[in-house]
Motif scaffolding. Sequence first.
Motif, PDB file in Angstrom:
ATOM      1  N   LYS A 138       0.816  -1.224   0.000  1.00  0.00           N
ATOM      2  CA  LYS A 138       0.000   0.000   0.000  1.00  0.00           C
ATOM      3  C   LYS A 138       0.848   1.273   0.000  1.00  0.00           C
ATOM      4  O   LYS A 138       0.551   2.228  -0.701  1.00  0.00           O
ATOM      5  CB  LYS A 138      -0.909   0.004   1.226  1.00  0.00           C
ATOM      6  CG  LYS A 138      -1.942   1.084   1.206  1.00  0.00           C
ATOM      7  CD  LYS A 138      -2.908   0.880   2.350  1.00  0.00           C
ATOM      8  CE  LYS A 138      -4.254   1.422   1.973  1.00  0.00           C
ATOM      9  NZ  LYS A 138      -5.279   1.029   2.905  1.00  0.00           N
ATOM     10  N   HIS A 139       1.925   1.293   0.784  1.00  0.00           N
ATOM     11  CA  HIS A 139       2.700   2.521   0.977  1.00  0.00           C
ATOM     12  C   HIS A 139       4.043   2.522   0.240  1.00  0.00           C
ATOM     13  O   HIS A 139       4.792   3.479   0.354  1.00  0.00           O
ATOM     14  CB  HIS A 139       2.925   2.765   2.474  1.00  0.00           C
ATOM     15  CG  HIS A 139       1.645   2.936   3.221  1.00  0.00           C
ATOM     16  ND1 HIS A 139       0.944   4.110   3.232  1.00  0.00           N
ATOM     17  CD2 HIS A 139       0.930   2.058   3.967  1.00  0.00           C
ATOM     18  CE1 HIS A 139      -0.144   3.968   3.963  1.00  0.00           C
ATOM     19  NE2 HIS A 139      -0.183   2.726   4.414  1.00  0.00           N
ATOM     20  N   LYS A 140       4.344   1.454  -0.453  1.00  0.00           N
ATOM     21  CA  LYS A 140       5.549   1.317  -1.281  1.00  0.00           C
ATOM     22  C   LYS A 140       6.848   1.187  -0.492  1.00  0.00           C
ATOM     23  O   LYS A 140       7.663   0.352  -0.802  1.00  0.00           O
ATOM     24  CB  LYS A 140       5.698   2.468  -2.291  1.00  0.00           C
ATOM     25  CG  LYS A 140       4.491   2.726  -3.135  1.00  0.00           C
ATOM     26  CD  LYS A 140       4.119   1.547  -3.988  1.00  0.00           C
ATOM     27  CE  LYS A 140       2.925   1.882  -4.875  1.00  0.00           C
ATOM     28  NZ  LYS A 140       1.882   0.917  -4.815  1.00  0.00           N
ATOM     29  N   ILE A 153       9.046  -5.885  -3.271  1.00  0.00           N
ATOM     30  CA  ILE A 153       9.406  -6.388  -4.592  1.00  0.00           C
ATOM     31  C   ILE A 153       8.168  -7.018  -5.216  1.00  0.00           C
ATOM     32  O   ILE A 153       7.929  -6.902  -6.394  1.00  0.00           O
ATOM     33  CB  ILE A 153      10.543  -7.437  -4.509  1.00  0.00           C
ATOM     34  CG1 ILE A 153      11.820  -6.774  -4.019  1.00  0.00           C
ATOM     35  CG2 ILE A 153      10.759  -8.113  -5.853  1.00  0.00           C
ATOM     36  CD1 ILE A 153      12.959  -7.731  -3.767  1.00  0.00           C
ATOM     37  N   SER A 154       7.379  -7.636  -4.388  1.00  0.00           N
ATOM     38  CA  SER A 154       6.198  -8.349  -4.839  1.00  0.00           C
ATOM     39  C   SER A 154       5.140  -7.385  -5.376  1.00  0.00           C
ATOM     40  O   SER A 154       4.858  -6.360  -4.782  1.00  0.00           O
ATOM     41  CB  SER A 154       5.618  -9.157  -3.670  1.00  0.00           C
ATOM     42  OG  SER A 154       4.431  -9.772  -4.054  1.00  0.00           O
ATOM     43  N   ALA A 157       1.935  10.316   6.932  1.00  0.00           N
ATOM     44  CA  ALA A 157       2.472  11.511   7.604  1.00  0.00           C
ATOM     45  C   ALA A 157       3.856  11.239   8.178  1.00  0.00           C
ATOM     46  O   ALA A 157       4.710  12.127   8.215  1.00  0.00           O
ATOM     47  CB  ALA A 157       1.519  11.971   8.697  1.00  0.00           C
ATOM     48  N   SER A 158       4.104  10.004   8.610  1.00  0.00           N
ATOM     49  CA  SER A 158       5.404   9.668   9.201  1.00  0.00           C
ATOM     50  C   SER A 158       6.532   9.759   8.181  1.00  0.00           C
ATOM     51  O   SER A 158       7.687   9.936   8.553  1.00  0.00           O
ATOM     52  CB  SER A 158       5.376   8.271   9.819  1.00  0.00           C
ATOM     53  OG  SER A 158       5.429   7.268   8.825  1.00  0.00           O
ATOM     54  N   LYS A 159       6.213   9.646   6.914  1.00  0.00           N
ATOM     55  CA  LYS A 159       7.235   9.727   5.870  1.00  0.00           C
ATOM     56  C   LYS A 159       7.860  11.112   5.803  1.00  0.00           C
ATOM     57  O   LYS A 159       8.956  11.276   5.289  1.00  0.00           O
ATOM     58  CB  LYS A 159       6.641   9.346   4.511  1.00  0.00           C
ATOM     59  CG  LYS A 159       6.280   7.875   4.413  1.00  0.00           C
ATOM     60  CD  LYS A 159       5.708   7.557   3.049  1.00  0.00           C
ATOM     61  CE  LYS A 159       5.368   6.080   2.923  1.00  0.00           C
ATOM     62  NZ  LYS A 159       4.851   5.765   1.587  1.00  0.00           N
TER      63      LYS A 159
END
Length: 145
Positions: free
Chosen positions: A26-28, A106-107, A128-130
């Motif tokens: 979801k978040h890469k 990777i998947s 937001a943590s990113k």
Amino acid sequence: MKKLKLEVETIQVSIYCEIIMQILIKHKELSVNKMLVFAYLIKKDRLIPRNIYNGNNTQDIIYKCISMLSGDYNEYCNSIEFILKAIHILNKNKLIFIENDVLHSISKTTVERLVYEESMFLEKAIEASKRMTDKQFMKEVTHIV
């Protein structure tokens, strides 16, 4: 007794493998430090749903999210071992890779039915943590926990 302990560990690690994959799909990408916290919170939210906050919260979302760890220090620390083992297994099986302490998926697999689905609040908190450095994030975690 040893067999039972091994079975419990296997279940815990497999749960965290699923949660980590769901987060990364979801978040890469997400740093290892942040993954430790968010994987634990998603599992905890599924087992003990306490909808203190919802997706409408936008002010201080990171601090509100981390506050969900408050009073749960021992259980969080116990879970770190299983989360790290899950990360190791996923990396070893080439489902994720780690570069500069950041986990990447990777998947390309998508999961139709999520068992440990993150709430809208946790989804917003992860995004937001990113925008926060790992050092600042962990400082807040240790301050609140």
